[in-house]
Enzyme design. Structure first.
Site, PDB file in Angstrom:
ATOM      1  N   ASP A   9       8.195   1.701 -26.104  1.00 33.61           N
ATOM      2  CA  ASP A   9       7.805   2.200 -24.782  1.00 33.61           C
ATOM      3  C   ASP A   9       8.815   3.294 -24.433  1.00 33.61           C
ATOM      4  OD1 ASP A   9       6.573   2.313 -22.163  1.00 33.61           O
ATOM      5  OD2 ASP A   9       8.260   1.179 -21.389  1.00 33.61           O
ATOM      6  N   SER A  10       8.538   3.999 -23.333  1.00 33.56           N
ATOM      7  CA  SER A  10       9.498   5.000 -22.884  1.00 33.56           C
ATOM      8  C   SER A  10      10.766   4.343 -22.328  1.00 33.56           C
ATOM      9  CB  SER A  10       8.875   5.870 -21.797  1.00 33.56           C
ATOM     10  OG  SER A  10       8.575   5.067 -20.674  1.00 33.56           O
ATOM     11  N   CYS A  73       2.974   1.072 -24.258  1.00 33.13           N
ATOM     12  CA  CYS A  73       3.081   2.149 -23.284  1.00 33.13           C
ATOM     13  C   CYS A  73       1.714   2.801 -23.150  1.00 33.13           C
ATOM     14  CB  CYS A  73       4.103   3.165 -23.801  1.00 33.13           C
ATOM     15  SG  CYS A  73       4.227   4.649 -22.780  1.00 33.13           S
ATOM     16  N   CYS A 184      -0.014   0.795 -16.497  1.00 31.77           N
ATOM     17  CA  CYS A 184       1.291   1.281 -16.952  1.00 31.77           C
ATOM     18  C   CYS A 184       2.121   0.029 -17.134  1.00 31.77           C
ATOM     19  CB  CYS A 184       1.927   2.193 -15.903  1.00 31.77           C
ATOM     20  SG  CYS A 184       3.652   2.610 -16.270  1.00 31.77           S
ATOM     21  N   HIS A 186       5.085  -0.579 -16.938  1.00 34.37           N
ATOM     22  CA  HIS A 186       6.169  -0.803 -15.966  1.00 34.37           C
ATOM     23  C   HIS A 186       5.674  -1.526 -14.706  1.00 34.37           C
ATOM     24  CE1 HIS A 186       8.354   2.223 -18.296  1.00 34.37           C
ATOM     25  NE2 HIS A 186       9.430   2.031 -17.550  1.00 34.37           N
TER      26      HIS A 186
HETATM   27  N1  DGL Z   1       5.463   2.417 -19.423  1.00 31.22           N
HETATM   28  C1  DGL Z   1       4.744   3.586 -19.693  1.00 31.22           C
HETATM   29  C2  DGL Z   1       3.276   3.430 -19.520  1.00 31.22           C
HETATM   30  O1  DGL Z   1       2.759   2.349 -19.714  1.00 31.22           O
HETATM   31  C3  DGL Z   1       5.223   4.937 -19.298  1.00 31.22           C
HETATM   32  C4  DGL Z   1       6.120   5.159 -18.186  1.00 31.22           C
HETATM   33  C5  DGL Z   1       6.709   6.550 -18.203  1.00 31.22           C
HETATM   34  O2  DGL Z   1       7.589   6.760 -19.020  1.00 31.22           O
HETATM   35  O3  DGL Z   1       6.279   7.410 -17.422  1.00 31.22           O
HETATM   36  O4  DGL Z   1       2.575   4.378 -19.216  1.00 31.22           O
END
Ligand code: DGL
Length: 267
Positions: A9-10, A73, A184, A186
């Site tokens: 993931d990021s 991600c 997302c 996150h």
């Molecule tokens: N967690 C990531 C996602 O599911 C990306 C978050 C990001 O780096 O902008 O999109």
């Protein structure tokens, strides 16, 4: 099959998927890379995210000999899934299709919503994935720039994030959705705030569990599951940013399995 499952993931978001995979597949070794040195991915051009995703996928294959890659991600899935599937010599599991399927199952009225980064929402990946299920669902999408930054700072509640959520969630709230996909990885860490703003009648759907089920199915079908009864699984967590921050916040978010973090160097 003693090789680990790779995930990336990021940053911290994919830990929601890692948690689900550890819980559902407790015998598996895991290698997780959080590209915190280059987060957020959301506002970056698709081309750049694709390059990062391929670099991460190849690193997992070449340096860690993973038996499968979970793209934990949405932004990377939306930008690079086809390329990852075409290039990597191992099964690639994404979060977009499992999430879309879970959303179509959750909605009762057919009015459903998805929120994600600017990259994910702009790519139209969820519109395509929901349409591909064939379910009679009308999808309202909203990008939520700023949510990821709050999570990466470890700020998952409070006035500031609440005010931002009120503003960003207005389009899906006004559309009268009965189910909202957290598109997302996150966002599950902001589920209390999001749930508070959307109201108790709206079901929040996270793709983490659904993705873990797909991972189990695919590994089982390919005969790649690790047999129970051997040595306890060993997990490795890597970050391209500050590794002590990654270990500290990561442990708070994931749990005790994240004992320490190793430096990962990108190109
Ligand atoms: N967690 C990531 C996602 O599911 C990306 C978050 C990001 O780096 O902008 O999109």
């Amino acid at each position: 099959m003693d090789r680990p499952i790779g995930m990336f993931d990021s940053g911290f978001g994919g830990l929601t998927v890692a948690r689900a995979v550890i819980d559902l597949l407790p015998h598996e070794h895991l290698v997780y890379i959080g590209d915190t040195g280059r987060y957020p991915y959301g506002p970056r051009p698709q081309e750049e995210v694709r390059r990062f995703a391929l670099e991460l996928g190849w690193s997992l294959v070449k340096e860690f000999d993973v038996k499968a890659v979970v793209v934990a991600c949405n932004t990377a899935s939306a930008a690079a899934l086809d390329e990852l599937k075409a290039e990597l010599p191992v099964p690639v599991i994404d979060v977009v299709e499992p999430g879309a399927r879970a959303l179509t199952r959750a909605t009762r009225s057919g009015e459903a919503g998805v929120i994600g980064t600017v990259g994910t929402i702009g790519s139209g990946a969820y519109d395509r994935a929901v349409t591909a299920t064939g379910a009679p669902v009308h999808l309202t999408s909203a990008a939520c720039p700023g949510f990821v930054e709050f999570v990466e700072r470890g700020q998952t509640s409070g006035e500031e994030v609440h005010i931002l959520a009120e503003r960003l969630l207005a389009p899906v709230k006004d559309a009268g959705v009965d189910s909202l996909l957290l598109g997302c990885t996150h966002y599950p860490y902001l589920a209390r705030v999001i749930g508070d703003v959307m109201g108790p009648e709206v079901t929040l759907v996270s793709s983490a569990d659904e993705t873990a089920f797909v991972a189990r199915e695919e590994l089982e079908a390919a005969g790649l599951l690790r047999a129970p009864g051997g040595a306890p699984p060993q997990h490795q967590f890597l970050s391209s940013g500050d590794i002590s921050w990654f270990a500290d916040l990561g442990r708070r978010l994931l749990g005790p399995e994240l004992r320490d973090a190793i430096q990962w160097h990108h190109d």
